[in-house]
Design a protein around this motif. Structure first.
Motif, mmCIF file in Angstrom:
data_model
loop_
_atom_site.group_PDB
_atom_site.id
_atom_site.type_symbol
_atom_site.label_atom_id
_atom_site.label_comp_id
_atom_site.label_asym_id
_atom_site.label_seq_id
_atom_site.Cartn_x
_atom_site.Cartn_y
_atom_site.Cartn_z
ATOM 1 N N ASP A 56 49.029 39.355 37.467
ATOM 2 C CA ASP A 56 48.459 40.654 37.790
ATOM 3 C C ASP A 56 48.787 41.116 39.214
ATOM 4 O OD1 ASP A 56 46.683 38.471 38.526
ATOM 5 O OD2 ASP A 56 45.254 40.006 39.142
ATOM 6 N N ASN A 93 48.356 41.771 32.589
ATOM 7 C CA ASN A 93 47.065 41.194 32.210
ATOM 8 C C ASN A 93 47.226 40.416 30.908
ATOM 9 O OD1 ASN A 93 46.467 42.981 29.841
ATOM 10 N ND2 ASN A 93 46.433 44.578 31.416
ATOM 11 N N GLY A 94 46.164 39.730 30.499
ATOM 12 C CA GLY A 94 46.245 38.878 29.327
ATOM 13 C C GLY A 94 46.480 39.626 28.032
ATOM 14 N N ASP A 129 49.474 33.274 34.488
ATOM 15 C CA ASP A 129 48.526 33.038 35.577
ATOM 16 C C ASP A 129 47.156 32.787 34.954
ATOM 17 O OD1 ASP A 129 47.858 33.057 38.452
ATOM 18 O OD2 ASP A 129 46.609 34.750 37.880
ATOM 19 N N ASN A 145 44.157 33.220 36.087
ATOM 20 C CA ASN A 145 43.152 34.247 36.363
ATOM 21 C C ASN A 145 43.780 35.629 36.261
ATOM 22 O OD1 ASN A 145 40.872 32.521 37.019
ATOM 23 N ND2 ASN A 145 42.069 31.906 38.801
ATOM 24 N N MET A 146 43.601 36.257 35.099
ATOM 25 C CA MET A 146 44.125 37.606 34.878
ATOM 26 C C MET A 146 43.022 38.480 34.310
ATOM 27 S SD MET A 146 47.952 37.232 33.284
ATOM 28 C CE MET A 146 47.410 36.226 31.894
ATOM 29 N N ASN A 165 41.924 36.113 30.221
ATOM 30 C CA ASN A 165 42.482 35.170 31.192
ATOM 31 C C ASN A 165 43.588 34.313 30.570
ATOM 32 O OD1 ASN A 165 41.444 32.513 30.237
ATOM 33 N ND2 ASN A 165 39.444 33.389 30.724
ATOM 34 N N GLU A 212 42.722 31.618 27.871
ATOM 35 C CA GLU A 212 42.385 32.182 26.568
ATOM 36 C C GLU A 212 43.647 32.662 25.851
ATOM 37 O OE1 GLU A 212 40.135 32.885 23.373
ATOM 38 O OE2 GLU A 212 39.512 31.895 25.219
ATOM 39 N N SER A 270 47.869 28.484 38.626
ATOM 40 C CA SER A 270 46.526 28.702 39.152
ATOM 41 C C SER A 270 46.582 28.802 40.670
ATOM 42 C CB SER A 270 45.591 27.550 38.749
ATOM 43 O OG SER A 270 44.322 27.727 39.351
ATOM 44 N N LYS A 317 39.208 23.647 34.688
ATOM 45 C CA LYS A 317 40.244 24.442 34.042
ATOM 46 C C LYS A 317 41.485 23.602 33.754
ATOM 47 C CE LYS A 317 38.772 28.937 35.744
ATOM 48 N NZ LYS A 317 39.091 30.123 36.562
#
Length: 232
Positions: free
Chosen positions: A13, A37-38, A56, A58-59, A63, A66, A84, A91
């Motif tokens: 992102d 984004n995811g 990534d 964290n998106m 995320n 997922e 990450s 995680k």
């Protein structure tokens, strides 16, 4: 390393980081798909079925973990790399269950990324070499180079749709393809084509009759998969 026939999906992102590494990845891959984004990552995956995916963790929207879980539910073949910004034990433990090629902690050095990308490409090339002949259930053999289906000394005469169907499934034999995947590929050149699954069932049925054998297995609400021979 020279560019090859393989493709990669890169989901990040942060625009500055994404542009930097996407440029780097184009040195190695024929096609580089970028997601911010995811949700975009999932849509691009469904549309293009890339050979390698970098996510990534964290998106926004969905995320990276997922996204990886959703993909792994029906695709054990595509190589997955998770990034990450920090080393998070919980995680990381979750990610290890996803058959990852690599888990990298940011910031990533170029040599680290190059090392894992070279590894991925070598894995893909080895897979292609091994699968130039694909051994299927029922003693059928698919030749990627000649695009023929044979059994013993018999080479089966295939219709155009049957040929496209086998090319799709044998290109990634460990992947389960949805009805939409199959219709988009097999009927891609049919301008007037709609997404009527009846014609799909007809092709499967006629091929089964021609071979006196069913090469495919279905998974309810997921799709179809070609059955490979066990214990070659």
């Amino acid at each position: 390393m020279n560019q090859n026939k393989f493709s990669i999906l890169y989901a990040e992102d942060d625009e500055r980081i994404r542009e930097k590494y996407a440029k780097f990845l184009r040195l190695y891959f024929k096609d580089v798909y970028e997601a911010t984004n995811g949700q975009e990552a999932l849509e691009l995956y469904e549309e293009n079925k890339p050979d390698v995916i970098i996510l990534d963790i964290n998106m926004p929207v969905v995320n990276g973990l997922e996204v990886a879980k959703i993909i792994r539910r029906r695709d054990k073949e595509t190589q997955l790399i998770i990034l990450s910004a920090y080393s998070d034990r919980e995680k990381l433990l979750a990610a290890t269950e996803l058959l990852l090629t690599k888990y990298l902690v940011k910031p990533i050095q170029s040599f680290e990324l190059e090392e894992i990308i070279v590894k991925c490409i070598h894995n893909l090339q080895a897979r292609d070499d091994k699968e130039s002949l694909l051994y299927l259930d029922g003693d059928f053999i698919w030749s990627k180079e000649e695009e023929t289906l044979s059994k013993g000394n018999v080479i089966f005469k295939l219709t155009q749709k049957e040929l496209l169907l086998l090319k799709l499934f044998c290109s990634k034999p460990n992947l389960t393809f949805s009805n939409i995947d199959i219709l988009n590929y097999v009927w891609e050149d049919d301008i007037q084509s709609d997404f009527n699954t009846n014609k799909l069932r007809i092709v499967f049925s006629k091929l089964k009759t021609k071979l006196s054998f069913n090469l495919f297995s279905s998974q309810y609400n997921v799709g179809y998969k070609i059955n490979q021979k066990r214990n070659i």
